[in-house]
Design a protein around this motif. Structure first.
Motif, PDB file in Angstrom:
ATOM      1  N   CYS A  90     -33.684 -10.125  58.231  1.00 48.99           N
ATOM      2  CA  CYS A  90     -34.661  -9.997  57.147  1.00 48.99           C
ATOM      3  C   CYS A  90     -35.793  -9.040  57.505  1.00 48.99           C
ATOM      4  CB  CYS A  90     -35.257 -11.360  56.815  1.00 48.99           C
ATOM      5  SG  CYS A  90     -34.029 -12.573  56.303  1.00 48.99           S
ATOM      6  N   LYS A  91     -36.316  -8.389  56.480  1.00 51.71           N
ATOM      7  CA  LYS A  91     -37.501  -7.561  56.626  1.00 51.71           C
ATOM      8  C   LYS A  91     -38.306  -7.645  55.340  1.00 51.71           C
ATOM      9  CE  LYS A  91     -35.124  -3.278  55.331  1.00 51.71           C
ATOM     10  NZ  LYS A  91     -34.832  -1.898  55.712  1.00 51.71           N
ATOM     11  N   ASN A  92     -39.593  -7.335  55.433  1.00 51.20           N
ATOM     12  CA  ASN A  92     -40.467  -7.373  54.268  1.00 51.20           C
ATOM     13  C   ASN A  92     -41.624  -6.419  54.489  1.00 51.20           C
ATOM     14  OD1 ASN A  92     -43.051  -9.244  55.000  1.00 51.20           O
ATOM     15  ND2 ASN A  92     -41.252  -9.919  56.143  1.00 51.20           N
ATOM     16  N   GLU A 120     -36.171  -8.602  51.889  1.00 48.52           N
ATOM     17  CA  GLU A 120     -34.716  -8.516  51.798  1.00 48.52           C
ATOM     18  C   GLU A 120     -34.095  -8.970  53.114  1.00 48.52           C
ATOM     19  OE1 GLU A 120     -32.922  -4.618  51.414  1.00 48.52           O
ATOM     20  OE2 GLU A 120     -34.573  -3.700  52.502  1.00 48.52           O
ATOM     21  N   CYS A 121     -32.877  -9.482  53.031  1.00 47.78           N
ATOM     22  CA  CYS A 121     -32.139  -9.937  54.208  1.00 47.78           C
ATOM     23  C   CYS A 121     -30.734  -9.356  54.162  1.00 47.78           C
ATOM     24  CB  CYS A 121     -32.072 -11.460  54.251  1.00 47.78           C
ATOM     25  SG  CYS A 121     -33.684 -12.260  54.382  1.00 47.78           S
ATOM     26  N   LYS A 122     -30.215  -8.966  55.312  1.00 45.71           N
ATOM     27  CA  LYS A 122     -28.859  -8.410  55.380  1.00 45.71           C
ATOM     28  C   LYS A 122     -27.802  -9.482  55.146  1.00 45.71           C
ATOM     29  CE  LYS A 122     -29.738  -4.457  58.356  1.00 45.71           C
ATOM     30  NZ  LYS A 122     -29.440  -3.787  59.618  1.00 45.71           N
ATOM     31  N   ASN A 123     -28.021 -10.680  55.701  1.00 48.36           N
ATOM     32  CA  ASN A 123     -27.046 -11.771  55.589  1.00 48.36           C
ATOM     33  C   ASN A 123     -27.743 -13.031  55.095  1.00 48.36           C
ATOM     34  OD1 ASN A 123     -24.916 -10.209  56.948  1.00 48.36           O
ATOM     35  ND2 ASN A 123     -26.225 -10.450  58.743  1.00 48.36           N
ATOM     36  N   GLY A 169     -25.590 -18.277  53.279  1.00 50.76           N
ATOM     37  CA  GLY A 169     -25.662 -19.431  52.385  1.00 50.76           C
ATOM     38  C   GLY A 169     -27.083 -19.817  52.033  1.00 50.76           C
ATOM     39  N   GLY A 170     -28.068 -19.197  52.675  1.00 53.11           N
ATOM     40  CA  GLY A 170     -29.470 -19.498  52.393  1.00 53.11           C
ATOM     41  C   GLY A 170     -30.039 -18.522  51.364  1.00 53.11           C
ATOM     42  N   HIS A 171     -31.323 -18.651  51.097  1.00 50.83           N
ATOM     43  CA  HIS A 171     -31.996 -17.817  50.107  1.00 50.83           C
ATOM     44  C   HIS A 171     -33.367 -17.398  50.631  1.00 50.83           C
ATOM     45  CE1 HIS A 171     -28.974 -19.953  47.745  1.00 50.83           C
ATOM     46  NE2 HIS A 171     -28.999 -18.902  46.952  1.00 50.83           N
ATOM     47  N   TYR A 172     -33.965 -16.403  49.964  1.00 49.01           N
ATOM     48  CA  TYR A 172     -35.259 -15.881  50.367  1.00 49.01           C
ATOM     49  C   TYR A 172     -35.971 -15.307  49.153  1.00 49.01           C
ATOM     50  CZ  TYR A 172     -32.484 -11.627  50.198  1.00 49.01           C
ATOM     51  OH  TYR A 172     -31.645 -10.627  49.788  1.00 49.01           O
ATOM     52  N   LYS A 173     -37.297 -15.133  49.279  1.00 46.17           N
ATOM     53  CA  LYS A 173     -38.070 -14.458  48.248  1.00 46.17           C
ATOM     54  C   LYS A 173     -39.387 -13.962  48.832  1.00 46.17           C
ATOM     55  CE  LYS A 173     -39.914 -18.698  46.125  1.00 46.17           C
ATOM     56  NZ  LYS A 173     -40.025 -19.387  44.834  1.00 46.17           N
ATOM     57  N   ALA A 174     -39.969 -12.971  48.168  1.00 43.66           N
ATOM     58  CA  ALA A 174     -41.224 -12.371  48.609  1.00 43.66           C
ATOM     59  C   ALA A 174     -42.398 -13.235  48.159  1.00 43.66           C
ATOM     60  CB  ALA A 174     -41.355 -10.970  48.033  1.00 43.66           C
ATOM     61  N   THR A 175     -43.478 -13.176  48.925  1.00 46.33           N
ATOM     62  CA  THR A 175     -44.716 -13.878  48.584  1.00 46.33           C
ATOM     63  C   THR A 175     -45.888 -12.940  48.869  1.00 46.33           C
ATOM     64  OG1 THR A 175     -46.016 -15.891  48.933  1.00 46.33           O
ATOM     65  CG2 THR A 175     -44.916 -14.964  50.863  1.00 46.33           C
ATOM     66  N   ILE A 176     -47.001 -13.120  48.155  1.00 48.17           N
ATOM     67  CA  ILE A 176     -48.140 -12.209  48.308  1.00 48.17           C
ATOM     68  C   ILE A 176     -49.454 -12.964  48.071  1.00 48.17           C
ATOM     69  CG2 ILE A 176     -48.217 -11.450  45.891  1.00 48.17           C
ATOM     70  CD1 ILE A 176     -48.646  -8.578  46.981  1.00 48.17           C
ATOM     71  N   ILE A 177     -50.511 -12.471  48.716  1.00 48.04           N
ATOM     72  CA  ILE A 177     -51.868 -12.976  48.501  1.00 48.04           C
ATOM     73  C   ILE A 177     -52.684 -11.803  47.964  1.00 48.04           C
ATOM     74  CG2 ILE A 177     -53.918 -14.022  49.528  1.00 48.04           C
ATOM     75  CD1 ILE A 177     -52.064 -15.004  51.823  1.00 48.04           C
ATOM     76  N   CYS A 178     -53.355 -12.014  46.831  1.00 49.06           N
ATOM     77  CA  CYS A 178     -54.130 -10.969  46.175  1.00 49.06           C
ATOM     78  C   CYS A 178     -55.587 -11.425  46.023  1.00 49.06           C
ATOM     79  CB  CYS A 178     -53.560 -10.683  44.785  1.00 49.06           C
ATOM     80  SG  CYS A 178     -51.775 -10.419  44.763  1.00 49.06           S
ATOM     81  N   VAL A 217     -37.674 -15.810  41.559  1.00 48.41           N
ATOM     82  CA  VAL A 217     -36.253 -16.094  41.767  1.00 48.41           C
ATOM     83  C   VAL A 217     -35.898 -16.055  43.255  1.00 48.41           C
ATOM     84  CG1 VAL A 217     -33.913 -15.297  41.253  1.00 48.41           C
ATOM     85  CG2 VAL A 217     -35.701 -15.087  39.524  1.00 48.41           C
ATOM     86  N   TRP A 218     -35.176 -17.085  43.718  1.00 49.82           N
ATOM     87  CA  TRP A 218     -34.629 -17.084  45.071  1.00 49.82           C
ATOM     88  C   TRP A 218     -33.454 -16.115  45.107  1.00 49.82           C
ATOM     89  CZ3 TRP A 218     -36.857 -19.321  49.156  1.00 49.82           C
ATOM     90  CH2 TRP A 218     -37.774 -20.340  48.946  1.00 49.82           C
ATOM     91  N   LYS A 219     -33.374 -15.279  46.144  1.00 48.98           N
ATOM     92  CA  LYS A 219     -32.320 -14.279  46.254  1.00 48.98           C
ATOM     93  C   LYS A 219     -31.371 -14.614  47.405  1.00 48.98           C
ATOM     94  CE  LYS A 219     -32.839 -10.527  44.464  1.00 48.98           C
ATOM     95  NZ  LYS A 219     -32.301  -9.869  43.331  1.00 48.98           N
ATOM     96  N   SER A 220     -30.096 -14.239  47.235  1.00 46.39           N
ATOM     97  CA  SER A 220     -29.130 -14.347  48.322  1.00 46.39           C
ATOM     98  C   SER A 220     -28.622 -12.958  48.716  1.00 46.39           C
ATOM     99  CB  SER A 220     -27.958 -15.252  47.926  1.00 46.39           C
ATOM    100  OG  SER A 220     -27.309 -14.733  46.793  1.00 46.39           O
ATOM    101  N   SER A 221     -29.029 -11.935  47.954  1.00 49.12           N
ATOM    102  CA  SER A 221     -28.711 -10.546  48.286  1.00 49.12           C
ATOM    103  C   SER A 221     -29.701  -9.647  47.555  1.00 49.12           C
ATOM    104  CB  SER A 221     -27.278 -10.204  47.876  1.00 49.12           C
ATOM    105  OG  SER A 221     -27.147 -10.272  46.472  1.00 49.12           O
ATOM    106  N   GLY A 222     -29.851  -8.441  48.068  1.00 48.90           N
ATOM    107  CA  GLY A 222     -30.752  -7.491  47.422  1.00 48.90           C
ATOM    108  C   GLY A 222     -32.210  -7.735  47.768  1.00 48.90           C
ATOM    109  N   LYS A 223     -33.089  -7.010  47.067  1.00 49.07           N
ATOM    110  CA  LYS A 223     -34.523  -7.103  47.325  1.00 49.07           C
ATOM    111  C   LYS A 223     -35.200  -8.064  46.359  1.00 49.07           C
ATOM    112  CE  LYS A 223     -35.261  -2.588  49.422  1.00 49.07           C
ATOM    113  NZ  LYS A 223     -36.008  -1.322  49.376  1.00 49.07           N
TER     114      LYS A 223
END
Length: 120
Positions: free
Chosen positions: A43-45, A63-66, A69-78, A93-99
């Motif tokens: 993963c990178k962000n 985004e994460c390469k693999n 079976g898990g998921h990820y999403k971006a978060t921000i403080i403004c 939206v939780w993602k399993s592929s892509g950005k």
């Protein structure tokens, strides 16, 4: 009394054998017979901007390469430009592929961002 003894015996047997079955499933999982969901890897962000006519939205991507079976999403403080409390936002939206993208509202600046991960 006979029904109660039978029920008690069944409960003890299920508990005892149920625990052994769990151990067997874990062993089978190590051989690839059982699917076990894991955490995303690779993963990178980082910072991201979107140009919306006269307004430039400050955002964050993740985004994460693999997914494994898990998921990820971006978060921000403004932070509002005119003061006030910081605003915390997560991508919807939780993602399993892509950005995954998330943006600060208009008239705020990006302070920090990151990635949220889950194993399901």
């Amino acid at each position: 009394m006979k029904k109660l003894s039978a029920a008690l015996f069944a409960a003890v047997a299920i508990t005892t054998f149920g625990l052994q079955s769990t151990a067997t499933a874990a062993e089978a999982g190590s051989q690839g017979n059982v699917s076990v969901k894991g955490w995303p890897t690779g993963c990178k962000n980082g910072k991201h901007q979107a140009f919306l006519g006269s307004y430039t939205a400050q955002g964050w991507y993740a985004e994460c390469k693999n997914s494994n079976g898990g998921h990820y999403k971006a978060t921000i403080i403004c932070r509002p430009m005119d003061g006030g409390n910081d605003i915390y936002r997560d991508a919807p939206v939780w993602k399993s592929s892509g950005k995954s993208y998330v943006y600060c509202p208009e008239f705020t600046i990006r302070l920090e961002g990151g990635i949220i991960e889950r194993s399901h």
